[in-house]
Design an enzyme around this catalytic site. Sequence first.
Site, PDB file in Angstrom:
ATOM      1  CG  LEU A 151      -1.883   1.201   1.294  1.00 32.92           C
ATOM      2  CD1 LEU A 151      -2.814   1.238   0.097  1.00 32.92           C
ATOM      3  CD2 LEU A 151      -2.677   1.178   2.584  1.00 32.92           C
ATOM      4  CE1 TYR A 152       6.241   5.212   1.386  1.00 30.24           C
ATOM      5  CE2 TYR A 152       7.616   3.471   0.490  1.00 30.24           C
ATOM      6  CZ  TYR A 152       7.441   4.792   0.859  1.00 30.24           C
ATOM      7  OH  TYR A 152       8.459   5.689   0.687  1.00 30.24           O
TER       8      TYR A 152
END
Length: 343
Positions: A151-152
């Site tokens: 997700l980063y």
Amino acid sequence: MRVLVTGSAGFIGYHLCRRLLAEGHAVTGLDGFSDYYDVSLKRARHAGLAALPGFEAVEGRLEAPGLLGDLLGRTRPDIVVHLAAQAGVRYSLENPQAYADANLIGSFNLLEAVRAHPVRHLLLASTSSAYGGNTALPFRETDRAVSPLTLYAASKLAMEAMAHSYAHLFAVPTTAFRFFTVYGPWGRPDMALFLFTRKILGGEPIEVFSGGTAERDFTYVGDLVEAVRRLIDVPPPPTGLRAEGGQDFDTLSGCAPYRLVNIGGGRPVRLDAMIDELERALGRKAVRIAKPLPPGDVARTHASTELLRHLVGAVPETPLSVGIPAFVAWYGGYYGSRGLGAG
């Protein structure tokens, strides 16, 4: 220049602010002092900046409604360098909401503030993690980046896409840069070099992923700051100028004053070789425990620096044999007799 730096109490933000202040620019530093890692380290960085003429410290979170618009309206910066973010590849598995808040909502708020208060150049920090599952090396800015592994990485790709749309719609000259494994004095406690140093000094074993064969394009923070500083002076030209002597490796958009640039050393090093260098600097041997790569990590990173060199010329390439001793010297000086604390 009047410069706004978000994430000014962060590792890279601190060094960039010092560089700009040394040149005599007026710098406003915004930081939210999140507790993702040791807040006292962030406070110490900001205290060092506050002692320098020309620095104004502002505390606040990117996602706070109205904060960025009010700040840009009051300070009227010529340049905005957006470094603030929720960092960390693995932490995104534990606290994904933090990435949505800071990296998506926070970056959107900044873009809206810049739309309302135009600047000469907007610069945004992205990450080499954006290349995701790509296997062709070196990573080139023209490679498709459509397979984020965390997700980063996805949040940073989304920020890049949002910034491009604002550059197109509101003619905001924008440069996004993808950083590659930055290290050096005042570094982040969640990064491998910092973790390994603390554990080796404390007599603890270190976990070495992929048996030490994983490779990272380590980038010394001073080299990265030099590259960012030079890029500040090279805003993307208006749409349509690329054809005039443009290069096929340039990422200047065909419909917006927007460009994407790698900032890395361009010389990948195996993790076990980095540990060897750290052992020499510390004068101690590490107890190494082999571990598989965690989810979201990749086996190798390698930046193509062709576009960076085309835009700003050759930038310093500090070798690990110089950069790691510099970090170790800072670590010993900062923590002193507490040298096992950090963290």
